[in-house]
Structure formats: structure tokens, C-alpha cells
Design a protein around this motif. Structure first.
Motif, PDB file in Angstrom:
ATOM      1  N   CYS A  54      79.908  63.689  37.314  1.00  0.00           N
ATOM      2  CA  CYS A  54      79.698  62.853  38.492  1.00  0.00           C
ATOM      3  C   CYS A  54      78.941  61.556  38.199  1.00  0.00           C
ATOM      4  O   CYS A  54      77.724  61.548  38.057  1.00  0.00           O
ATOM      5  CB  CYS A  54      78.992  63.603  39.622  1.00  0.00           C
ATOM      6  SG  CYS A  54      78.953  62.626  41.144  1.00  0.00           S
ATOM      7  N   ASN A  55      79.692  60.477  38.125  1.00  0.00           N
ATOM      8  CA  ASN A  55      79.093  59.131  38.002  1.00  0.00           C
ATOM      9  C   ASN A  55      78.647  58.737  39.413  1.00  0.00           C
ATOM     10  O   ASN A  55      79.346  58.044  40.130  1.00  0.00           O
ATOM     11  CB  ASN A  55      80.154  58.179  37.435  1.00  0.00           C
ATOM     12  CG  ASN A  55      79.683  56.767  37.261  1.00  0.00           C
ATOM     13  OD1 ASN A  55      80.473  55.894  36.976  1.00  0.00           O
ATOM     14  ND2 ASN A  55      78.386  56.501  37.424  1.00  0.00           N
ATOM     15  N   PHE A  56      77.434  59.208  39.807  1.00  0.00           N
ATOM     16  CA  PHE A  56      77.070  59.240  41.225  1.00  0.00           C
ATOM     17  C   PHE A  56      76.625  57.906  41.821  1.00  0.00           C
ATOM     18  O   PHE A  56      76.596  57.755  43.032  1.00  0.00           O
ATOM     19  CB  PHE A  56      76.015  60.320  41.490  1.00  0.00           C
ATOM     20  CG  PHE A  56      74.755  60.194  40.679  1.00  0.00           C
ATOM     21  CD1 PHE A  56      73.754  59.317  41.061  1.00  0.00           C
ATOM     22  CD2 PHE A  56      74.566  60.977  39.539  1.00  0.00           C
ATOM     23  CE1 PHE A  56      72.583  59.213  40.322  1.00  0.00           C
ATOM     24  CE2 PHE A  56      73.399  60.872  38.797  1.00  0.00           C
ATOM     25  CZ  PHE A  56      72.403  59.987  39.186  1.00  0.00           C
ATOM     26  N   THR A  57      76.264  56.941  40.995  1.00  0.00           N
ATOM     27  CA  THR A  57      76.006  55.588  41.501  1.00  0.00           C
ATOM     28  C   THR A  57      75.967  54.633  40.326  1.00  0.00           C
ATOM     29  O   THR A  57      76.203  55.026  39.173  1.00  0.00           O
ATOM     30  CB  THR A  57      74.710  55.493  42.326  1.00  0.00           C
ATOM     31  OG1 THR A  57      74.671  54.228  43.012  1.00  0.00           O
ATOM     32  CG2 THR A  57      73.459  55.624  41.467  1.00  0.00           C
ATOM     33  N   ASN A  58      75.651  53.369  40.613  1.00  0.00           N
ATOM     34  CA  ASN A  58      75.538  52.362  39.577  1.00  0.00           C
ATOM     35  C   ASN A  58      74.308  51.505  39.867  1.00  0.00           C
ATOM     36  O   ASN A  58      74.076  51.114  41.020  1.00  0.00           O
ATOM     37  CB  ASN A  58      76.791  51.493  39.522  1.00  0.00           C
ATOM     38  CG  ASN A  58      76.855  50.674  38.248  1.00  0.00           C
ATOM     39  OD1 ASN A  58      76.051  49.777  38.015  1.00  0.00           O
ATOM     40  ND2 ASN A  58      77.825  50.985  37.398  1.00  0.00           N
ATOM     41  N   LEU A  59      73.538  51.213  38.834  1.00  0.00           N
ATOM     42  CA  LEU A  59      72.326  50.412  39.014  1.00  0.00           C
ATOM     43  C   LEU A  59      72.636  49.000  39.505  1.00  0.00           C
ATOM     44  O   LEU A  59      71.771  48.331  40.061  1.00  0.00           O
ATOM     45  CB  LEU A  59      71.549  50.334  37.691  1.00  0.00           C
ATOM     46  CG  LEU A  59      70.951  51.645  37.188  1.00  0.00           C
ATOM     47  CD1 LEU A  59      70.351  51.460  35.798  1.00  0.00           C
ATOM     48  CD2 LEU A  59      69.901  52.172  38.165  1.00  0.00           C
ATOM     49  N   GLN A  60      73.879  48.567  39.312  1.00  0.00           N
ATOM     50  CA  GLN A  60      74.279  47.208  39.716  1.00  0.00           C
ATOM     51  C   GLN A  60      75.146  47.221  40.984  1.00  0.00           C
ATOM     52  O   GLN A  60      76.009  46.360  41.148  1.00  0.00           O
ATOM     53  CB  GLN A  60      75.073  46.534  38.577  1.00  0.00           C
ATOM     54  CG  GLN A  60      74.419  46.624  37.217  1.00  0.00           C
ATOM     55  CD  GLN A  60      73.056  45.966  37.179  1.00  0.00           C
ATOM     56  OE1 GLN A  60      72.843  44.939  37.820  1.00  0.00           O
ATOM     57  NE2 GLN A  60      72.125  46.556  36.449  1.00  0.00           N
ATOM     58  N   ALA A  61      74.937  48.182  41.857  1.00  0.00           N
ATOM     59  CA  ALA A  61      75.794  48.314  43.055  1.00  0.00           C
ATOM     60  C   ALA A  61      75.450  47.236  44.080  1.00  0.00           C
ATOM     61  O   ALA A  61      74.798  47.494  45.091  1.00  0.00           O
ATOM     62  CB  ALA A  61      75.656  49.702  43.657  1.00  0.00           C
ATOM     63  N   ILE A  62      75.917  46.025  43.800  1.00  0.00           N
ATOM     64  CA  ILE A  62      75.692  44.881  44.692  1.00  0.00           C
ATOM     65  C   ILE A  62      76.991  44.554  45.430  1.00  0.00           C
ATOM     66  O   ILE A  62      78.083  44.874  44.948  1.00  0.00           O
ATOM     67  CB  ILE A  62      75.191  43.652  43.909  1.00  0.00           C
ATOM     68  CG1 ILE A  62      76.160  43.306  42.769  1.00  0.00           C
ATOM     69  CG2 ILE A  62      73.786  43.902  43.369  1.00  0.00           C
ATOM     70  CD1 ILE A  62      75.805  42.045  41.999  1.00  0.00           C
ATOM     71  N   PRO A  63      76.907  43.930  46.601  1.00  0.00           N
ATOM     72  CA  PRO A  63      78.115  43.678  47.412  1.00  0.00           C
ATOM     73  C   PRO A  63      79.217  42.914  46.682  1.00  0.00           C
ATOM     74  O   PRO A  63      80.399  43.131  46.946  1.00  0.00           O
ATOM     75  CB  PRO A  63      77.570  42.862  48.593  1.00  0.00           C
ATOM     76  CG  PRO A  63      76.150  43.292  48.723  1.00  0.00           C
ATOM     77  CD  PRO A  63      75.676  43.528  47.319  1.00  0.00           C
ATOM     78  N   GLU A  64      78.844  42.044  45.748  1.00  0.00           N
ATOM     79  CA  GLU A  64      79.840  41.239  45.034  1.00  0.00           C
ATOM     80  C   GLU A  64      80.771  42.093  44.174  1.00  0.00           C
ATOM     81  O   GLU A  64      81.811  41.603  43.728  1.00  0.00           O
ATOM     82  CB  GLU A  64      79.137  40.197  44.153  1.00  0.00           C
ATOM     83  CG  GLU A  64      78.430  39.089  44.921  1.00  0.00           C
ATOM     84  CD  GLU A  64      77.116  39.523  45.557  1.00  0.00           C
ATOM     85  OE1 GLU A  64      76.625  38.781  46.436  1.00  0.00           O
ATOM     86  OE2 GLU A  64      76.582  40.603  45.209  1.00  0.00           O
ATOM     87  N   ARG A  65      80.427  43.343  43.963  1.00  0.00           N
ATOM     88  CA  ARG A  65      81.263  44.213  43.136  1.00  0.00           C
ATOM     89  C   ARG A  65      82.120  45.162  43.972  1.00  0.00           C
ATOM     90  O   ARG A  65      82.530  46.217  43.514  1.00  0.00           O
ATOM     91  CB  ARG A  65      80.383  44.963  42.129  1.00  0.00           C
ATOM     92  CG  ARG A  65      79.709  43.968  41.189  1.00  0.00           C
ATOM     93  CD  ARG A  65      78.927  44.592  40.082  1.00  0.00           C
ATOM     94  NE  ARG A  65      78.480  43.537  39.161  1.00  0.00           N
ATOM     95  CZ  ARG A  65      77.899  43.769  37.990  1.00  0.00           C
ATOM     96  NH1 ARG A  65      77.687  45.010  37.603  1.00  0.00           N
ATOM     97  NH2 ARG A  65      77.534  42.768  37.213  1.00  0.00           N
ATOM     98  N   PHE A  66      82.367  44.756  45.197  1.00  0.00           N
ATOM     99  CA  PHE A  66      83.242  45.505  46.099  1.00  0.00           C
ATOM    100  C   PHE A  66      84.320  44.569  46.631  1.00  0.00           C
ATOM    101  O   PHE A  66      84.070  43.383  46.859  1.00  0.00           O
ATOM    102  CB  PHE A  66      82.439  46.097  47.261  1.00  0.00           C
ATOM    103  CG  PHE A  66      81.491  47.193  46.852  1.00  0.00           C
ATOM    104  CD1 PHE A  66      81.835  48.528  47.012  1.00  0.00           C
ATOM    105  CD2 PHE A  66      80.256  46.887  46.281  1.00  0.00           C
ATOM    106  CE1 PHE A  66      80.954  49.536  46.621  1.00  0.00           C
ATOM    107  CE2 PHE A  66      79.372  47.888  45.891  1.00  0.00           C
ATOM    108  CZ  PHE A  66      79.729  49.220  46.069  1.00  0.00           C
ATOM    109  N   LEU A  67      85.513  45.106  46.851  1.00  0.00           N
ATOM    110  CA  LEU A  67      86.629  44.338  47.417  1.00  0.00           C
ATOM    111  C   LEU A  67      86.806  44.719  48.875  1.00  0.00           C
ATOM    112  O   LEU A  67      86.687  45.889  49.242  1.00  0.00           O
ATOM    113  CB  LEU A  67      87.946  44.677  46.708  1.00  0.00           C
ATOM    114  CG  LEU A  67      88.203  44.304  45.268  1.00  0.00           C
ATOM    115  CD1 LEU A  67      87.470  45.234  44.324  1.00  0.00           C
ATOM    116  CD2 LEU A  67      89.698  44.368  44.988  1.00  0.00           C
ATOM    117  N   SER A  68      87.127  43.738  49.694  1.00  0.00           N
ATOM    118  CA  SER A  68      87.448  43.969  51.096  1.00  0.00           C
ATOM    119  C   SER A  68      88.033  42.686  51.654  1.00  0.00           C
ATOM    120  O   SER A  68      87.755  41.596  51.144  1.00  0.00           O
ATOM    121  CB  SER A  68      86.189  44.344  51.887  1.00  0.00           C
ATOM    122  OG  SER A  68      86.476  44.453  53.279  1.00  0.00           O
ATOM    123  N   ALA A  69      88.840  42.804  52.692  1.00  0.00           N
ATOM    124  CA  ALA A  69      89.335  41.600  53.365  1.00  0.00           C
ATOM    125  C   ALA A  69      88.163  40.791  53.909  1.00  0.00           C
ATOM    126  O   ALA A  69      88.236  39.569  54.019  1.00  0.00           O
ATOM    127  CB  ALA A  69      90.296  41.974  54.490  1.00  0.00           C
TER     128      ALA A  69
END
Length: 395
Positions: A54-69
Motif C-alpha cells: 500500500c503506497n498510502f500517500t505521497n510527501l509531495q501530494a500538492i494540488p498541481e499533481r492532480f488532473l481535473s477539468a
């Protein structure tokens, strides 16, 4: 005689990461919660993730690393419950973890620990778990939702859909969330497989012969680039760099590969001056697996001559192609091999703070079923935790 219909404050459909998180938070607020899943156990995708760790999170989980309309939609939830909040919960439960590469956090032991933790967070007297029965119908009237599942009917003041997307159908994944959204008149951004291997055809089919060969590269599609390993497969291209870029790729797009990301400017001309008798395959083989070097050289030139006999213009052209090799995939390996689904319930329909549908009071959508998709490496779990927490605060 009318059958007894159980009543709850909240019904959550989908006992994956987002649903479990939402149930735990709502239960801890004193809400009575029914958590329903058609699978035989909760958290099935959690259990298989990260090779079972389980790769349960990422230390760099910032909004710029997510895709969305809507690239701003995820900011509220991700800032109010972030990766450090989840890590604190993991630590509180005594689960040992380690960082791999690029901020990816894994359990030292087993993904089962994460599922057990989330279940432990659900108060026994507030959260009821029902497994193994499919949803038959959902209705909404007089401010309450009625759900028929198996041979049971239940009602609640609020309904949360946390069933994910159709990726990995062998785990029981479906487009259920989209069906519910459409039933209630909500728009759905066209779903597509993401974090998925790409397939090659046409002239590129020759590269399938390199199945099993990998190399560190920079993969580009449009303005987006990832520097990680690419892997040739018997169907096309995979590996972290390709899985990442696949989320941005659309049919007809080229994927550009820089096979020598660390090479200096005019490095081939310098090599010609220093080693005029060397041939290109031998030189490339010092930087790339020999099978890959031979395949690339075979496409660059029909004959092999010592570098000293090659014109500078020819060397520059080869160098340009090696740093910008263009593949045009003919498709992907689809939902069966996709780690997640891009697209989903339109964020324009939802409150970014609570995940509630703007048109339908007390109806919520969380997790992968929403049009928010993270990078490879724990980002999508963080979205599950953050969106589940946001809804759990208010249901």
C-alpha cells in the motif's frame, strides 16, 4: 405487514479508501452510518496496491499533481486534510512505514494494516458494515434517500457515493458512481483509463521485440513531462514514466521519449572527435541496454559507419531523434490494466469544501468517482482520504 426499514443518518456506498475514511470521520462525530459494499471484504483495492504494501500517500501530494477539468477543485480538501494528517494516523496506530522514491510512502508490513486501521477508526456503535449485496435501487423523496440492496431496504438523511471508477474490473470495479450521478441529473466528464500502459502498432510494432527492456527516460506529451523509467512490453510501452504520461495522453497524440536525458549538447560530435573509430551502437550501448541501442540504431541508419566518417549534420540529426523519439500509441491496455480512472462526476456539480452535489441536497460523491486524478505514487489514495474526510465532516 410492512417490513421494517432501518434508518440511518448516513448511507455510504463503497467501502474502499474514501468510503472507509468518510465512515470513520462521520461515526466519530456521532452519526449513525451504514457502509455498504458489494464485495466480500472492505478495502480490496487497498489490499492489492503497492505490491501488497500500500503506497498510502505521497510527501509531495500538492494540488498541481492532480488532473481535473477544474484544476482548483481539489485544493480545499487536500489542504484541510493533507498527507501529514494521514501519516499522523498511521503513526498513531503503530504502523511502520518507509519512503521509497519520489516521496512515495509504503507500509513496512502489509496493506492489510491500512484497512485494519481504517476499520478500527470506525466506532463499532456508530458504523455498520454490510458486505456482499448489490445495490438494486436508489430513491430520493421528502428529504431522505432510500436504498434497496440485497433483500434489504434502508433510508438515510444523506447518501455518499464512494464506489470509485471502472479501473481494475476484476476487483469488481464498475461505473456505478456515474450511473447514480446521471440518475440525479449531474454531469459526468467522460471517463478514461489512466496510469495505464500504452499500446503500439504500425511501424512502432517492431519495438515490441524489446519486451522486458527498460531505461531511464524523459517521457513527454504536450507540455507535460516525467523523468522515470520506461519499459517495453509485448504490447507496447509501460513503466512509471509511461503510466504517468498516459493520464495526459489522448488518442492521436505523440509520446516523445528522450532516451539520453543527461547527454550534453553536441555529445555525438564530441564523441566523433574523441573516438572517431567508434560505431553508434557501441557508443549508445554504454548508456542504454544493448538491445535497445541496437533497435534504435537500426531505425536511425541502415548502415553502420565509424563516427569519424559521419557528417556533423548527420550526427546532430541522430542526436535530435534520440532526444525526441516520437511514438504514436494506437491505444492503451484499457481499464483492465489501468490503476485509476480519469474523468468522472464533474467537479462543477460539487462543492469543493464538502463534496456535496449542488443540485441535490445531502448527496455526496468522493474518491476516484470524481473528476480528480492524481499522479502515480500514492496521490490517488491521498485524494480518497482528503475527499472522504471532507464529506465525513458534514454528513
Amino acid at each position: 405487514m410492512t417490513a421494517h426499514i432501518s434508518q440511518y443518518d448516513t448511507i455510504i456506498i463503497g467501502a474502499g479508501g474514501a468510503g472507509l475514511m468518510c465512515a470513520a470521520v462521520a461515526g466519530q462525530r456521532g452519526r449513525s452510518v451504514l457502509l455498504i459494499d458489494h464485495a466480500d471484504k472492505p478495502g480490496k483495492k487497498i489490499l492489492i496496491s503497492g505490491g501488497g504494501r500500500c503506497n498510502f500517500t505521497n510527501l509531495q501530494a500538492i494540488p498541481e499533481r492532480f488532473l481535473s477539468a477544474n484544476r482548483h477543485f481539489m485544493k480545499s480538501a487536500l489542504s484541510r486534510y493533507d498527507q501529514h494528517d494521514f501519516i499522523a494516523m498511521v503513526d498513531r496506530h503503530g504502523i511502520a512505514w518507509h519512503e521509497k522514491t519520489l516521496g512515495q510512502l509504503f507500509c513496512d508490513g502489509s496493506a492489510k494494516q491500512i484497512v485494519a486501521m481504517l476499520m478500527d477508526e470506525c466506532p463499532d456503535d456508530r458504523v455498520t458494515l454490510s458486505l456482499g449485496a448489490a445495490i438494486r435501487d436508489i430513491r430520493h423523496s421528502d428529504g431522505r434517500f432510500t436504498v434497496d440492496y440485497g433483500d434489504t431496504t434502508v433510508t438515510a438523511a444523506s447518501l455518499v457515493i464512494a464506489t470509485g471508477g471502472p479501473s481494475i474490473p476484476k476487483m469488481g470495479a464498475t461505473g456505478f458512481a456515474y450511473d447514480v450521478a446521471r440518475q440525479f441529473g449531474l454531469k459526468v466528464v467522460e471517463p478514461r483509463p489512466a496510469l495505464v500502459p500504452l499500446t503500439l502498432g504500425g511501424e512502432d510494432v517492431l519495438f515490441r521485440e524489446l519486451s522486458g527492456v527498460s531505461a531511464p527516460v524523459i517521457a513527454r506529451c504536450g507540455k507535460t513531462a516525467f523523468r522515470e523509467a520506461a519499459l517495453f512490453t509485448h504490447k507496447g510501452l509501460s513503466g512509471p514514466a509511461i503510466l504517468q504520461i498516459s493520464s495526459y495522453w489522448r488518442k492521436g497524440d505523440a509520446v516523445q521519449i528522450d532516451f539520453l536525458p543527461d547527454s550534453a549538447e553536441d555529445w555525438l560530435i564530441s564523441a566523433k572527435q574523441e573516438h572517431p573509430r567508434q560505431h553508434l551502437p557501441g557508443l549508445l550501448g554504454q548508456h542504454l541496454p544493448q538491445r535497445l541501442s541496437d533497435a534504435l540504431c537500426g531505425r536511425l541508419s541502415e548502415r553502420t559507419a565509424p563516427l569519424g566518417e559521419c557528417k556533423d549534420a548527420q550526427l546532430r540529426d541522430w542526436q535530435r531523434q534520440l532526444s525526441d523519439w516520437r511514438f504514436v500509441p494506437n491505444g492503451s491496455e484499457g481499464y483492465a490494466k489501468a490503476e485509476v480512472t480519469a474523468g468522472g462526476v464533474s467537479t462543477a456539480e460539487l462543492s469543493s469544501k464538502t463534496m456535496e452535489a449542488k443540485k441535490v441536497s445531502s448527496l455526496y460523491f468522493i474518491g476516484e468517482g470524481v473528476d480528480v486524478t492524481g499522479w502515480l505514487g500514492g496521490y490517488n489514495f491521498q485524494w480518497a482520504w482528503s475527499s472522504g474526510w471532507a464529506a465525513g465532516q458534514v454528513v
